[in-house]
Design an enzyme around this catalytic site. Sequence first.
Site, PDB file in Angstrom:
ATOM      1  N   LYS A   8      23.925  -6.399 -88.659  1.00 46.96           N
ATOM      2  CA  LYS A   8      23.092  -5.193 -87.933  1.00 46.96           C
ATOM      3  C   LYS A   8      21.843  -5.748 -87.562  1.00 46.96           C
ATOM      4  CE  LYS A   8      19.828  -4.423 -91.251  1.00 46.96           C
ATOM      5  NZ  LYS A   8      18.501  -4.659 -91.176  1.00 46.96           N
ATOM      6  N   ASP A 134      21.632  -1.414 -97.522  1.00 47.72           N
ATOM      7  CA  ASP A 134      22.073  -1.210 -96.182  1.00 47.72           C
ATOM      8  C   ASP A 134      23.591  -1.284 -96.213  1.00 47.72           C
ATOM      9  OD1 ASP A 134      19.655  -1.733 -94.877  1.00 47.72           O
ATOM     10  OD2 ASP A 134      19.662  -3.994 -95.017  1.00 47.72           O
TER      11      ASP A 134
END
Length: 285
Positions: A8, A134
Amino acid sequence: MELSANAKINLTLDILRKREDGYHDLQMVMQAVTLADTLTVVPARGVEGQALSDLHFLPTGGKNLAQVAAAAFRQATGLGGEVDVSIQKHVPVCAGLAGGSADAAAVLSAMNRLTGAGLSPTELAKIGEQVGSDVPFCVLGGTALAESRGEVLTPLAPLPPCHIVICKPPFSISTPQLFGRVKVKKIVRRPDTAGVIAALEAGDLTGVARRMYNVFEDVLEPRRLSEINSIKAALIDCGALGASMSGSGPSVFGLFDQKNRAQEALERLTKGYRGVFLCGPAGPR
Ligand code: C5P
Protein backbone atom coordinates in the site's frame (compact mmCIF):
# COMPACT_ATOMS: atom_id res chain seq x y z
CA MET A 1 -2.65 -22.22 -2.40
CA GLU A 2 -0.88 -19.29 -4.09
CA LEU A 3 -1.85 -15.69 -3.36
CA SER A 4 -0.54 -12.22 -3.98
CA ALA A 5 -0.05 -9.76 -1.13
CA ASN A 6 -0.35 -6.19 -2.39
CA ALA A 7 1.63 -3.34 -0.86
CA LYS A 8 0.00 0.00 0.00
CA ILE A 9 0.91 3.65 -0.28
CA ASN A 10 -0.41 6.54 1.79
CA LEU A 11 -1.95 9.23 -0.39
CA THR A 12 -2.24 11.14 2.90
CA LEU A 13 -1.07 10.55 6.48
CA ASP A 14 -2.21 12.82 9.29
CA ILE A 15 -1.75 12.34 13.05
CA LEU A 16 -4.63 13.75 15.08
CA ARG A 17 -3.68 12.95 18.69
CA LYS A 18 -1.71 10.72 21.04
CA ARG A 19 -3.91 8.21 22.86
CA GLU A 20 -3.82 6.88 26.40
CA ASP A 21 -2.84 3.41 25.10
CA GLY A 22 0.36 4.78 23.51
CA TYR A 23 -0.98 4.59 19.96
CA HIS A 24 -1.94 7.62 17.88
CA ASP A 25 -5.25 8.47 16.24
CA LEU A 26 -4.55 8.74 12.55
CA GLN A 27 -6.35 9.84 9.42
CA MET A 28 -4.92 8.31 6.27
CA VAL A 29 -6.05 7.83 2.69
CA MET A 30 -4.61 4.43 1.81
CA GLN A 31 -4.21 2.95 -1.67
CA ALA A 32 -3.38 -0.67 -2.53
CA VAL A 33 -0.84 -1.04 -5.35
CA THR A 34 0.03 -3.83 -7.77
CA LEU A 35 3.55 -4.19 -6.30
CA ALA A 36 3.07 -7.44 -4.37
CA ASP A 37 4.72 -10.41 -2.66
CA THR A 38 3.72 -13.92 -3.79
CA LEU A 39 2.76 -16.40 -1.06
CA THR A 40 2.17 -20.11 -1.03
CA VAL A 41 0.25 -21.45 1.97
CA VAL A 42 0.07 -25.22 2.57
CA PRO A 43 -0.63 -27.48 5.58
CA ALA A 44 2.56 -27.66 7.71
CA ARG A 45 4.95 -30.56 7.18
CA GLY A 46 6.28 -30.35 10.74
CA VAL A 47 4.62 -29.83 14.11
CA GLU A 48 4.99 -26.06 13.87
CA GLY A 49 4.41 -23.94 10.77
CA GLN A 50 7.34 -22.18 9.09
CA ALA A 51 7.52 -18.92 7.16
CA LEU A 52 10.28 -19.12 4.58
CA SER A 53 11.27 -16.29 2.30
CA ASP A 54 14.10 -15.31 -0.02
CA LEU A 55 15.27 -12.77 2.63
CA HIS A 56 17.49 -14.61 5.13
CA PHE A 57 17.10 -11.98 7.87
CA LEU A 58 13.32 -12.34 8.26
CA PRO A 59 12.11 -14.55 11.13
CA THR A 60 11.06 -18.01 9.95
CA GLY A 61 8.97 -19.14 12.92
CA GLY A 62 6.14 -17.81 15.07
CA LYS A 63 7.47 -14.23 15.04
CA ASN A 64 6.98 -13.83 11.29
CA LEU A 65 3.79 -11.76 10.80
CA ALA A 66 2.51 -14.46 8.41
CA GLN A 67 2.60 -16.98 11.29
CA VAL A 68 1.22 -14.41 13.77
CA ALA A 69 -1.74 -14.02 11.40
CA ALA A 70 -2.22 -17.80 11.10
CA ALA A 71 -2.24 -18.10 14.91
CA ALA A 72 -4.71 -15.19 15.22
CA PHE A 73 -7.02 -16.90 12.70
CA ARG A 74 -6.93 -20.22 14.62
CA GLN A 75 -7.50 -18.41 17.92
CA ALA A 76 -10.47 -16.40 16.59
CA THR A 77 -12.22 -19.20 14.70
CA GLY A 78 -11.05 -22.43 16.33
CA LEU A 79 -10.44 -23.64 12.76
CA GLY A 80 -7.37 -24.68 10.78
CA GLY A 81 -4.06 -26.29 11.62
CA GLU A 82 -0.45 -25.17 11.37
CA VAL A 83 0.57 -23.91 7.92
CA ASP A 84 3.84 -23.49 6.05
CA VAL A 85 4.08 -20.17 4.26
CA SER A 86 6.60 -19.52 1.46
CA ILE A 87 7.03 -15.87 0.59
CA GLN A 88 8.66 -14.45 -2.52
CA LYS A 89 9.43 -10.93 -1.33
CA HIS A 90 9.10 -8.21 -3.92
CA VAL A 91 7.88 -5.47 -1.55
CA PRO A 92 10.80 -3.89 0.34
CA VAL A 93 10.67 -4.50 4.11
CA CYS A 94 10.57 -1.71 6.75
CA ALA A 95 9.73 0.66 3.95
CA GLY A 96 6.34 2.24 4.79
CA LEU A 97 4.65 0.00 2.22
CA ALA A 98 3.02 -2.49 4.66
CA GLY A 99 4.95 -5.44 3.19
CA GLY A 100 4.70 -7.56 6.36
CA SER A 101 1.06 -6.57 6.94
CA ALA A 102 0.21 -7.51 3.35
CA ASP A 103 1.69 -10.99 3.89
CA ALA A 104 -0.31 -11.33 7.13
CA ALA A 105 -3.52 -10.29 5.33
CA ALA A 106 -2.87 -12.82 2.54
CA VAL A 107 -2.43 -15.60 5.12
CA LEU A 108 -5.76 -14.65 6.77
CA SER A 109 -7.43 -14.88 3.38
CA ALA A 110 -5.72 -18.24 2.63
CA MET A 111 -6.77 -19.70 6.00
CA ASN A 112 -10.33 -18.50 5.39
CA ARG A 113 -10.41 -20.41 2.10
CA LEU A 114 -8.48 -23.49 3.24
CA THR A 115 -10.76 -24.01 6.26
CA GLY A 116 -13.99 -23.06 4.45
CA ALA A 117 -14.70 -20.68 7.37
CA GLY A 118 -16.45 -18.27 4.99
CA LEU A 119 -15.65 -15.12 6.99
CA SER A 120 -16.46 -11.79 5.32
CA PRO A 121 -13.60 -9.37 4.53
CA THR A 122 -14.77 -7.22 7.47
CA GLU A 123 -14.61 -10.20 9.83
CA LEU A 124 -11.13 -11.10 8.56
CA ALA A 125 -10.02 -7.47 8.95
CA LYS A 126 -11.19 -7.58 12.58
CA ILE A 127 -8.90 -10.58 13.22
CA GLY A 128 -6.10 -8.67 11.47
CA GLU A 129 -6.33 -5.75 13.95
CA GLN A 130 -4.37 -7.61 16.61
CA VAL A 131 -1.66 -8.59 14.11
CA GLY A 132 -0.79 -4.99 13.11
CA SER A 133 -2.37 -1.60 12.51
CA ASP A 134 -2.08 -1.86 8.68
CA VAL A 135 -3.37 -5.45 8.40
CA PRO A 136 -7.12 -4.57 8.27
CA PHE A 137 -6.53 -2.27 5.29
CA CYS A 138 -4.43 -4.94 3.57
CA VAL A 139 -7.32 -7.40 4.01
CA LEU A 140 -9.75 -5.03 2.26
CA GLY A 141 -7.41 -3.38 -0.30
CA GLY A 142 -8.58 -0.81 -2.85
CA THR A 143 -8.82 2.81 -1.71
CA ALA A 144 -9.93 3.62 1.83
CA LEU A 145 -9.90 6.21 4.59
CA ALA A 146 -8.21 4.64 7.63
CA GLU A 147 -8.89 6.21 11.01
CA SER A 148 -8.32 5.57 14.72
CA ARG A 149 -5.22 3.29 14.94
CA GLY A 150 -5.69 2.59 11.21
CA GLU A 151 -8.28 -0.16 11.68
CA VAL A 152 -11.46 1.91 11.16
CA LEU A 153 -11.88 1.78 7.41
CA THR A 154 -14.23 3.57 5.04
CA PRO A 155 -13.99 2.53 1.37
CA LEU A 156 -13.44 5.50 -0.97
CA ALA A 157 -13.87 6.09 -4.70
CA PRO A 158 -10.95 4.40 -6.51
CA LEU A 159 -7.81 6.28 -7.49
CA PRO A 160 -8.17 6.99 -11.24
CA PRO A 161 -5.97 4.77 -13.45
CA CYS A 162 -2.38 6.01 -13.21
CA HIS A 163 1.26 4.92 -13.06
CA ILE A 164 2.99 4.87 -9.69
CA VAL A 165 6.77 5.01 -9.25
CA ILE A 166 7.99 3.95 -5.80
CA CYS A 167 11.58 4.51 -4.64
CA LYS A 168 12.95 3.10 -1.37
CA PRO A 169 16.11 4.80 -0.17
CA PRO A 170 18.66 2.45 1.45
CA PHE A 171 17.90 3.22 5.10
CA SER A 172 15.17 2.16 7.51
CA ILE A 173 13.13 4.29 9.85
CA SER A 174 11.78 2.82 13.09
CA THR A 175 8.01 3.41 13.17
CA PRO A 176 7.75 3.64 17.01
CA GLN A 177 10.75 6.03 17.12
CA LEU A 178 9.23 8.25 14.45
CA PHE A 179 5.88 8.35 16.30
CA GLY A 180 7.93 9.22 19.42
CA ARG A 181 9.29 12.34 17.69
CA VAL A 182 5.85 13.69 16.75
CA LYS A 183 4.51 16.56 18.85
CA VAL A 184 0.93 16.68 17.65
CA LYS A 185 0.38 20.35 18.65
CA LYS A 186 3.48 21.39 16.73
CA ILE A 187 2.41 19.92 13.40
CA VAL A 188 2.18 22.93 11.10
CA ARG A 189 1.60 21.34 7.71
CA ARG A 190 -1.16 18.79 7.19
CA PRO A 191 -2.56 16.99 4.14
CA ASP A 192 -5.86 18.17 2.68
CA THR A 193 -7.65 14.89 3.48
CA ALA A 194 -11.16 16.16 2.65
CA GLY A 195 -9.82 17.63 -0.61
CA VAL A 196 -8.22 14.30 -1.57
CA ILE A 197 -11.48 12.45 -0.87
CA ALA A 198 -13.45 14.98 -2.97
CA ALA A 199 -10.90 14.69 -5.81
CA LEU A 200 -11.21 10.86 -5.69
CA GLU A 201 -14.99 11.21 -5.96
CA ALA A 202 -14.56 13.53 -8.93
CA GLY A 203 -12.08 11.12 -10.60
CA ASP A 204 -9.56 13.99 -10.58
CA LEU A 205 -6.06 12.45 -10.47
CA THR A 206 -4.29 15.82 -10.55
CA GLY A 207 -6.50 17.05 -7.69
CA VAL A 208 -5.51 14.02 -5.60
CA ALA A 209 -1.81 14.30 -6.42
CA ARG A 210 -1.59 18.02 -5.59
CA ARG A 211 -3.14 17.55 -2.12
CA MET A 212 -1.05 14.58 -0.91
CA TYR A 213 1.12 15.00 2.19
CA ASN A 214 2.52 12.91 5.04
CA VAL A 215 3.06 14.67 8.41
CA PHE A 216 5.94 12.29 9.24
CA GLU A 217 8.01 14.26 6.73
CA ASP A 218 8.05 17.11 9.28
CA VAL A 219 9.87 15.04 11.92
CA LEU A 220 12.52 13.33 9.79
CA GLU A 221 16.16 13.98 10.62
CA PRO A 222 17.47 16.74 8.30
CA ARG A 223 19.75 14.42 6.28
CA ARG A 224 16.89 11.93 5.78
CA LEU A 225 14.49 14.72 4.83
CA SER A 226 16.90 16.05 2.25
CA GLU A 227 17.14 12.61 0.61
CA ILE A 228 13.34 12.23 0.62
CA ASN A 229 13.02 15.71 -0.90
CA SER A 230 15.57 14.98 -3.60
CA ILE A 231 13.65 11.82 -4.65
CA LYS A 232 10.42 13.83 -4.70
CA ALA A 233 12.11 16.51 -6.81
CA ALA A 234 13.36 13.88 -9.30
CA LEU A 235 9.83 12.41 -9.59
CA ILE A 236 8.27 15.86 -10.14
CA ASP A 237 11.02 16.79 -12.59
CA CYS A 238 10.15 13.68 -14.64
CA GLY A 239 6.49 14.72 -14.74
CA ALA A 240 4.86 13.28 -11.59
CA LEU A 241 1.60 15.11 -10.76
CA GLY A 242 2.53 14.86 -7.08
CA ALA A 243 4.91 12.94 -4.79
CA SER A 244 4.91 12.01 -1.11
CA MET A 245 6.50 9.70 1.45
CA SER A 246 4.50 6.55 2.28
CA GLY A 247 3.67 5.51 5.85
CA SER A 248 6.58 5.93 8.26
CA GLY A 249 8.92 5.89 5.26
CA PRO A 250 11.39 5.91 3.84
CA SER A 251 9.68 4.97 0.52
CA VAL A 252 8.66 7.87 -1.67
CA PHE A 253 6.18 7.58 -4.53
CA GLY A 254 5.01 9.72 -7.42
CA LEU A 255 1.73 9.56 -9.38
CA PHE A 256 1.92 9.89 -13.17
CA ASP A 257 -0.79 10.15 -15.82
CA GLN A 258 1.63 9.23 -18.61
CA LYS A 259 3.44 5.91 -18.75
CA ASN A 260 6.48 7.25 -20.65
CA ARG A 261 7.10 9.83 -17.94
CA ALA A 262 6.80 7.19 -15.20
CA GLN A 263 9.22 5.02 -17.19
CA GLU A 264 11.64 7.94 -17.40
CA ALA A 265 11.43 8.44 -13.61
CA LEU A 266 12.02 4.71 -13.10
CA GLU A 267 15.14 4.81 -15.27
CA ARG A 268 16.49 7.98 -13.65
CA LEU A 269 15.98 6.78 -10.07
CA THR A 270 17.32 3.30 -10.85
CA LYS A 271 20.71 4.96 -11.51
CA GLY A 272 20.92 5.96 -7.83
CA TYR A 273 18.73 3.40 -6.01
CA ARG A 274 18.18 -0.36 -6.05
CA GLY A 275 14.58 -0.35 -4.77
CA VAL A 276 12.68 1.40 -7.56
CA PHE A 277 9.35 0.04 -8.88
CA LEU A 278 6.76 0.98 -11.46
CA CYS A 279 3.27 -0.23 -10.56
CA GLY A 280 -0.36 0.89 -10.55
CA PRO A 281 -3.35 1.13 -8.23
CA ALA A 282 -4.93 -2.20 -7.12
CA GLY A 283 -8.64 -2.68 -6.47
CA PRO A 284 -10.26 -4.30 -3.41
CA ARG A 285 -9.03 -7.85 -2.61
O1 C5P B 1 0.36 -1.75 15.13
P1 C5P B 1 1.79 -1.82 14.69
O2 C5P B 1 2.55 -2.94 15.32
O3 C5P B 1 1.92 -1.80 13.19
O4 C5P B 1 2.47 -0.46 15.20
C1 C5P B 1 3.86 -0.33 15.41
C2 C5P B 1 4.11 0.82 16.37
O5 C5P B 1 3.78 2.07 15.77
C3 C5P B 1 3.28 0.77 17.64
O6 C5P B 1 3.91 0.02 18.64
C4 C5P B 1 3.22 2.25 18.04
O7 C5P B 1 4.42 2.64 18.68
C5 C5P B 1 3.18 2.96 16.72
N1 C5P B 1 1.81 3.29 16.28
C6 C5P B 1 1.16 4.37 16.84
N2 C5P B 1 -0.11 4.70 16.43
C7 C5P B 1 -0.70 3.99 15.44
C8 C5P B 1 -0.06 2.89 14.83
C9 C5P B 1 1.22 2.57 15.27
O8 C5P B 1 1.70 5.05 17.74
N3 C5P B 1 -1.90 4.36 15.04
